[in-house]
Each structure stands twice: as structure tokens, then as C-alpha cells.
Motif scaffolding. Structure first.
Motif, PDB file in Angstrom:
ATOM      1  N   VAL A 114       0.851  -1.191   0.000  1.00 12.16           N
ATOM      2  CA  VAL A 114       0.000   0.000   0.000  1.00 12.16           C
ATOM      3  C   VAL A 114       0.889   1.244   0.000  1.00 12.16           C
ATOM      4  N   GLN A 116       0.563   5.179   0.395  1.00 10.25           N
ATOM      5  CA  GLN A 116      -0.363   6.239   0.794  1.00 10.25           C
ATOM      6  C   GLN A 116      -0.126   7.507  -0.055  1.00 10.25           C
ATOM      7  N   LEU A 132       3.893  -1.173   3.603  1.00  9.30           N
ATOM      8  CA  LEU A 132       3.006  -0.036   3.840  1.00  9.30           C
ATOM      9  C   LEU A 132       3.872   1.224   3.900  1.00  9.30           C
ATOM     10  N   HIS A 134       3.775   5.096   4.256  1.00  6.86           N
ATOM     11  CA  HIS A 134       2.880   6.143   4.745  1.00  6.86           C
ATOM     12  C   HIS A 134       3.098   7.459   3.982  1.00  6.86           C
ATOM     13  N   PRO A 135       2.223   8.443   4.223  1.00  9.30           N
ATOM     14  CA  PRO A 135       2.244   9.678   3.427  1.00  9.30           C
ATOM     15  C   PRO A 135       3.555  10.463   3.524  1.00  9.30           C
ATOM     16  N   ILE A 150       7.471  -1.529   6.696  1.00  7.13           N
ATOM     17  CA  ILE A 150       6.604  -0.390   7.009  1.00  7.13           C
ATOM     18  C   ILE A 150       7.484   0.855   7.110  1.00  7.13           C
ATOM     19  N   GLN A 152       7.052   4.825   8.099  1.00  6.10           N
ATOM     20  CA  GLN A 152       6.131   5.855   8.604  1.00  6.10           C
ATOM     21  C   GLN A 152       6.339   7.168   7.844  1.00  6.10           C
ATOM     22  N   GLU A 190      10.922  -2.075   9.992  1.00  6.56           N
ATOM     23  CA  GLU A 190      10.035  -0.925  10.157  1.00  6.56           C
ATOM     24  C   GLU A 190      10.867   0.324  10.420  1.00  6.56           C
TER      25      GLU A 190
ATOM     26  N   PHE B  96      -6.620  -1.028   9.550  1.00  7.68           N
ATOM     27  CA  PHE B  96      -6.013   0.042   8.763  1.00  7.68           C
ATOM     28  C   PHE B  96      -6.817   0.221   7.479  1.00  7.68           C
ATOM     29  N   PRO B  98      -6.594   1.938   3.988  1.00  6.29           N
ATOM     30  CA  PRO B  98      -5.745   2.683   3.046  1.00  6.29           C
ATOM     31  C   PRO B  98      -6.488   3.917   2.545  1.00  6.29           C
ATOM     32  N   ALA B  99      -5.749   4.993   2.384  1.00  6.27           N
ATOM     33  CA  ALA B  99      -6.354   6.243   1.927  1.00  6.27           C
ATOM     34  C   ALA B  99      -6.733   6.152   0.462  1.00  6.27           C
ATOM     35  N   PHE B 120      -1.487  15.613   4.166  1.00  2.14           N
ATOM     36  CA  PHE B 120      -2.292  14.398   4.234  1.00  2.14           C
ATOM     37  C   PHE B 120      -3.137  14.433   5.498  1.00  2.14           C
ATOM     38  N   THR B 138       1.575  15.454   7.803  1.00  2.00           N
ATOM     39  CA  THR B 138       0.816  14.209   7.759  1.00  2.00           C
ATOM     40  C   THR B 138       0.018  14.051   9.051  1.00  2.00           C
ATOM     41  N   TYR B 140      -2.349  11.323  10.699  1.00  2.00           N
ATOM     42  CA  TYR B 140      -2.866   9.953  10.562  1.00  2.00           C
ATOM     43  C   TYR B 140      -4.343   9.859  10.994  1.00  2.00           C
ATOM     44  N   VAL B 156       4.576  15.203  11.524  1.00  2.00           N
ATOM     45  CA  VAL B 156       3.820  13.957  11.425  1.00  2.00           C
ATOM     46  C   VAL B 156       3.058  13.728  12.733  1.00  2.00           C
ATOM     47  N   ALA B 159       1.756   8.855  13.975  1.00  2.00           N
ATOM     48  CA  ALA B 159       2.418   7.642  13.478  1.00  2.00           C
ATOM     49  C   ALA B 159       2.322   6.542  14.539  1.00  2.00           C
ATOM     50  N   ASP B 160       2.582   5.322  14.118  1.00  2.00           N
ATOM     51  CA  ASP B 160       2.436   4.170  15.017  1.00  2.00           C
ATOM     52  C   ASP B 160       3.393   4.240  16.203  1.00  2.00           C
ATOM     53  N   PHE B 164       7.369  -3.127  20.505  1.00  2.00           N
ATOM     54  CA  PHE B 164       7.559  -4.452  19.928  1.00  2.00           C
ATOM     55  C   PHE B 164       7.747  -5.490  21.021  1.00  2.00           C
TER      56      PHE B 164
END
Lengths: 315, 315, 315
Positions: A114, A116, A132, A134-135, A150, A152, A190, B96, B98-99, B120, B138, B140, B156, B159-160, B164
Motif C-alpha cells: 500500500v 499512501q 506499507l 505512509h504519506p 513499514i 512511517q 520498520e 487500517f 488505506p487512503a 495528508f 501528515t 494519521y 507527522v 504515526a504508530d 515491539f
């Protein structure tokens, strides 16, 4: 950087206007800095003290600023300014191609990935499956990204190396070494938001499988990060460092260039690493030392007033 | 994270394939990490040493990797890998999306707010009135931004989380904890350029009313910043910290996770904060201590040669 | 900031609703902070202890919160809140103009300059010839960029100054000083990825000819960087600093505001610079001192246990 097809050394000599000495039948297979060369490569040297290392390296063709004895089976390209000649070759064989759209038609993007909005994906980029992106991420030309990666928002993959040659005699003192290396991000990595991972000057910057970056991580040109590393936010690493597998760097750690941090090492927050560290230990402070002894040192500092009390009456 | 409507615990059990123990009539109202749970929430525990804390927490439904006695009125969801089950629930209830465009149709943007080009704005974002969102920002999904907020370029939001779980027995060693929290930016906040503010893992990252951030500030997941704080450039704060009202952090300060900096505290430039600080004082150094005593310490260090002079003849 | 054409002081008084004292025939030629004023400028002062400095400065027109004696040939604009009046003038004479497209029609871009996708270029921006602006860069209104400039991806040029006035008696405690300065980037400069260079509050932030920045460099409002400087990654510099020619700052160095680093100075990695440094020397540590003496200090610290051994039996 390897050429798509071998190029005759005579053609190389003609591109840069050099005198060709030695084996004129050679075919060049790539361009590389001295520490990355493999047989078939063109490299350059412009300081007499590095001549021996360069001539004895794996490089087959050496751009050099003095007519010295050519080792058997090699070729020398002699001219006044090897640095500029090298840059000319990089620009010739890997010219900058301005983008015509935000996601290049020459990019290859795997199934299930994906992308963005507002992402830039340059020419010849390869992205694997189930990623993935991101933007507002930027992925420069020739970057290679594996599967399940991933990235970000706002992160920049593959910006130019920060590598300049000083020309003390000029008004504009720094000449840029054009980069022709790449960034390679392996599977299951990531990358956090607002990171910058520079491409290698001639080789590749590599982020190993399963490694995870927090936000605002800077990775210099040609640095190789192993597998399953964890870097907390605002870590910065200079160029051509080797960070082995499972290394953990806590927040705001700074790591100098051209060094090795061994497997399983842990460096505590805000530490500075000016030289190589053995694996398997926990480090702290600037310059980073084993955390246990560094913490003892901090305790000793607090005892200076007590020491003074004991001795202040001595004459 | 709260569900839009309560979900039967039997349905939860079926989604993750768990054995249901205890009260089978319960309705779950949300998902949360252990330190954020409220009644009705599902939480998880996978280390025996945290069992008691988890079972006695406000969580009503606990995903657990051993069949233990279930507290009255609660339910256990028993399976081998609670972490993965929890992640599965997060993905199920907050998938999630997707945009399909740079500014989502599901975003709500208040009157008088200016959105500059290349921004975004994700799904379900809410932005208040009279805000100014500069280019290449950005935001999210699910972020919430108040009135009169200014966000400078390249920042931003949401972000996530960098969170972990280590799986020492696997080739890819880190499993990601999917985040379902949000970022909430209150009224009259200004965020500088190139900042990154991560969403909470299950709760919210909050930037309090009237707080001002300079450029390149990093805020970790679930951190709560109070009202009228001032953070200078390149400050980094780990996850789940609590920074109370009117705190001032000068440039490049690093703050660890899971701690509290009290109201009106000031931390001087480049300091490192590994543990909680009382409010109302000025701090400096690593580890950050009261600036006055830390500066005395620096003065003492400079006196070591003098001490040596006094004692070098002692045997 | 200079006006496009002089403005009568009577008009200024009417815009901000001030009582006009002194020479009512004056024409104002610009707005400036006190440390940047030149004849013809309007400035402001709101603390009695700065009255003398302000009245004796080059400023011709002073917004002030008390009716004091007006120096000959000047004018005072008297009202309760000079700060807000100043901000009102900035907004009046340099109003924010929301963008209507990603690259403004009022921007002037030189021949041979390449603008990559997803770049924002604001109103009245001027960019010279043969520049390369990489993706996702933001260039705010009124920025001026010379020839042969390279800006790597994600960088932000000209974000607002981080400058606030504390209002201890209000719920929202900080009032923003609107910036009307610019960023000027001279010829042959290279800016890395993810950098942020703020505009000046009233004057200009300047990056001198031939200077090269690595990634994630932060430059505060109104700072002037000389020619041929080299800044490594993650360096941060506060507002209104003066960094003279040929200065080298290594990675993660922090530099405070309102100071001077002299020509040819070198500051080693992670150092902190709280006050001015003489040129021509190498510095290290926090606070940055000459590297040689700082390194001796580190060696002395390691000798504290030895000192203790010598004296521990003293009573």
C-alpha cells in the motif's frame, strides 16, 4: 556501483580525458570507493600516502594524479584531478534523472503493498510485497525495499551522501562527491517517521532484516545495520559504520563513522560512540564505556567534595 | 480505545479462538493496555509475574496464557499467545484503511481552518476552527486537533507507536504491537516543523492547551504533555511520560519513558531525564539533577588537578 | 522587514490605535526587532529596563507602553500593549496568504533549476539557477534561494520563528510574535534531508555561500551562518546566533541562541555551546571548552579512585 555491462578502459579514459597506462585491454565492471572495490572496479586516489593501498587494492583500474609504476594486469588513468574525474564518471554512468511524476513508471512495486498519498517513489526503485508506505515519504532513485516493510510518514530513503572534498584554494571550498550507491532495506524492517537514510557513496547502505527504527533516526552513507536491531528515537549514525545484529541503541545516541558496534551490544540513551565497541555489553556516556564502570565514575565525581574535606588542611 | 458499541465476550473469544472462563454474559466496551484499562475493557497478560496486577486491574476481560482462577464478575480468554490475540483484536476493531485521497472524506475540518498544499489528512480525523496546517504535514487516521492550532511543515501527527515484543526464538525477532490509540492536540497549541508525535498504543497521546513546540520534537506513544509547556528544538520524549503544566524543556533534552516531570519544572539544554523530576525546579545534566548542584559538580571536577597537587607527595 | 514603500507614521498610529508623540511627519520604512533596527524602522519596547536602549537605538519610531520624553526627530507610539501592536503591524504589512497551489505563480524560479514532485513553493519565493529541489521539500513564502543550491527531501525552509511572549495572567499563556523575516540561502549551498531552517522574526536567517548541511539540521530564527561551513547531522542552533565562515560542527552539536562562533572553529560531536566561542580552535563537551583541556579533564576524572587510595587513611 556495477555497470549494466562492462565498459572498455579506453572508453573510460576518453570520457575523463586521462592518459591510459598499463593494460589497455581491460574492461571496467563498476565504480567504487577504495574500501568497497572488487576486481573490475575503477577507483581513484589523489593523495600520495594512499597510493600503495589503492594500487594494491582489488581495484583493476585506478584514477591517479601521478604516473607511477602500474601493477601487472591493471591500468592507471593519469590526470591532475582524480576526484573530479571520478565524479564525472558517476554522473556519466548514473546520471540524475529528473522525475516526471511522483511515482516513477520504472519503479516496481510488489503485490499487496500500500502506497499512501503524497509519497515520492523515484526511478528504478524496487519495493517488495505487503509493504506499507505512509504519506509524504520520499524514496530516491534505485532504492531497494524488501517485503513486509513499514515506513512511517515523512521519512526520506536514499538522499545523497554527505561527502565533500575540501578545496582550500577556492572561494567555494567544498566539492561534492556524487553518490552512486543505493539504500537496501531488507524484509520485515520498520522505519519510523521523519527518518533519513542516505544512499552509499558507491556501495549500499543496508538495513538488515527485522530491524526496527523509531522516529527521526539518521543513518549515514554506506552504513550497514544488521538484523533485528532496535534504535530508539533521534539516534544518529555516521557514514560507513557497521552495526551488527541485535544491537540496541537508546534515544539520542550518536555513533561516529567508520566503526563497528558488535553483536548484541546495548548503548544507553544520549551516549556518544566515537570508536568501535565490542559486542555483548552495555555501554553508556561520552565516550561510551561499559555502563557499570561509567556509573561508578559518576559516583566518584560526587565524592570530590568529601576528598577535599579530608585534604584541605594539608599544605 | 473504546468500541463504537459493546461486543459480547463470546464474540471476542470466537474472533481470537480462546477458551472462555468466568462470566460468559459480559459485554466488552474497549481494548486497552494494562496501565490504561477501565471497567469493560479487554486487556492481556503473558508473563506470570504480571498475572496478579492484571487480574486485579479494572479490566473486565483478560486474555491470558494460563487457566487461573477467574475473579468474580470477570472473564478470562485463555490461549497460548495473548500478545498476538490482542493484536488480532486491534486489527479487527480498528483495521487500517488505506487512503483513497490525500484529505479523507471522513475527516471533519472546522470553519476558518487553512490546509496548505501537500498535506495528508487521514480517515476520521477531526480538526477544529481557525487552524493553520502548513505544507507536507501528515495527520494519521483518528487524530483529533482543537481550535487555533498551528502545525508547521513536514510534521507527522499520529504515526504508530514504537512498541515491539521480542521473540528470541524467531528469525524475525520483534512482533509489532498494533496501535489503536490516538493523538489529541488541544486548542491554541503550536507544533513546529519536522516534529513527530506518535499515537498511543491503546490510549491517547495528548498535547495540552496552549503548549508550544519548536522544530524536530519527538513525542512517544501515549505521552501526555500539560498546558502551556514550551519545548525547544530537537527535544525527544519516550512513551507514556507525563509532562505536567508549564514545563520548559530546552534544546536537545531527552526524556525517558514512563516518568513524570512536575509542574513548572525547567530542564536545561541537552540534559537527559532518566526518571521522574519534581516540579518547580531547574534541572541540568545527565542524569538531570538540580542545576545548581550540577554546576557545582562541574566546578569540583576542575579542581581535581589542585587536589592532586596537594597530595601527590603522600605515599 | 522593509516596506515596499514608506508609510506615514500617522497611518501606523491609526492602524494600531496609539497616541502619537514627537515628530508626526515621519515616514516609516520597515518593522524590526530592537537588535536589527535601522533608521526609518518601527520597533517596540514593553519593559522599562529596555526603554533607554530602545529610545537610543537606530529605530525612528518606537511603540512603547509609557509616555516618556521623545528623542529629537523620532516618534513614539504610546499604548498599553506594544507587543500586540507590533504583531498587528506585522500581520497588516505581511499578511499570511493561503496558497492556492503547490507552487505559487508569484514564485520566480531560475533557468536550469529542477523541482521534483510534491515540493511546496510559497508566494514571492525566489530560486536561482541550476538548483535541485528534492521531493517533499517545503519553501515558505518570501524565501530567497541562490544558484546551484541543492535541497534534499523533506526539508523545510522558512517556518515561523519560535518566539513567544509569556502572559502569566492568562489561561493561554504564550502569545506568538508573528515573523516577517525571511530565509536567504546563498549560492552553492547544500541542505540535507529533513532539515528545518526558520525565518527571522524581522530580519533574515542567512546560510552563507558554499556551506553544506547534513541531514536533520535545525537553524533558529535570524541565525546567520557564514560561508563554507560544514554541519554534520542533527546539529541544532538557536535563534540569532552568528556562525562565522568555515566553522565545522560535528554530529548532534547543540548551539544556544544569541552568540558568536568565530571563524574556523571546530566543535566536536555532541558538544553543547551555551556561549560565544573564539575562532580557530577545536572545542568539545558541555559546556564546550577547548578539546585538549576537556580531554585532560576526562583523564583526571578517571584518576579520582587513585586519589582516594592515597588519602583514604587520612582522618
Amino acid at each position: 556501483m556495477k555497470f549494466e555491462a562492462p565498459v572498455a578502459v579506453t572508453e573510460i579514459a576518453s570520457i575523463i580525458g586521462a592518459e591510459l597506462v598499463g593494460n589497455t585491454q581491460l574492461m571496467a565492471t563498476g565504480i567504487n570507493e577504495i574500501h568497497k572495490v572488487t576486481p573490475g572496479d575503477i577507483s581513484f586516489v589523489d593523495f600520495e600516502k594512499y597510493y600503495a593501498a589503492s594500487l594494491n587494492s582489488a581495484a583493476t583500474i585506478i584514477i591517479i594524479n601521478k604516473k607511477v609504476d602500474c601493477p601487472d594486469g591493471k591500468a592507471l588513468l593519469v590526470l591532475d584531478d582524480p576526484f573530479s574525474a571520478y565524479v564525472k564518471l558517476v554522473k556519466h554512468f548514473r546520471p540524475f534523472e529528473p522525475a516526471t511524476k511522483a511515482i516513477s513508471d520504472t519503479a516496481v512495486i510488489g503485490e499487496g503493498t500500500v502506497i499512501q498519498p503524497n509519497v515520492f517513489i523515484g526511478n528504478h526503485v524496487r519495493i517488495g510485497r505487503n509493504c506499507l508506505i505512509h504519506p509524504n515519504v520520499t524514496i530516491y532513485d534505485h532504492s531497494v525495499i524488501g517485503d513486509n516493510v513499514i515506513i512511517q510518514a515523512g521519512t526520506v530513503i536514499g538522499a545523497d551522501a554527505f561527502y565533500f572534498k575540501k578545496r582550500a584554494d577556492r572561494e567555494v571550498m567544498y566539492d561534492k562527491l556524487e553518490s552512486c550507491g543505493r539504500v537496501i532495506i531488507e524484509d520485515d524492517v520498520e522505519i519510523g517517521a521523519g527518518c533519513t537514510i542516505d544512499k552509499g557513496v558507491s556501495g549500499d547502505t543496508i538495513i538488515g532484516r527485522g530491524t526496527k527504527f523509531d522516529n527521526m533516526i539518521h543513518i549515514g552513507h554506506g552504513t550497514v545495520v544488521g538484523k533485528n536491531c532496535l534504535f530508539a528515537a533521534q539516534v544518529g549514525i555516521g557514514g560507513k559504520a557497521l552495526i551488527e545484529d541485535n544491537v540496541i541503541l537508546w534515544g539520542q545516541v550518536g555513533v561516529s563513522k567508520d566503526l563497528v558496534i558488535g553483536k548484541n551490544a546495548v548503548v544507553l540513551a544520549q551516549s556518544g560512540v566515537p570508536s568501535s565497541l565490542e559486542g555483548g555489553k552495555v555501554y553508556f556516556g561520552y565516550p561510551a564505556e561499559e555502563a557499570r564502570s561509567k556509573k561508578k565514575e559518576l559516583a566518584w565525581i560526587k565524592r570530590i567534595p568529601e576528598i577535599w574535606e579530608k585534604i584541605k588542611h594539608l599544605s
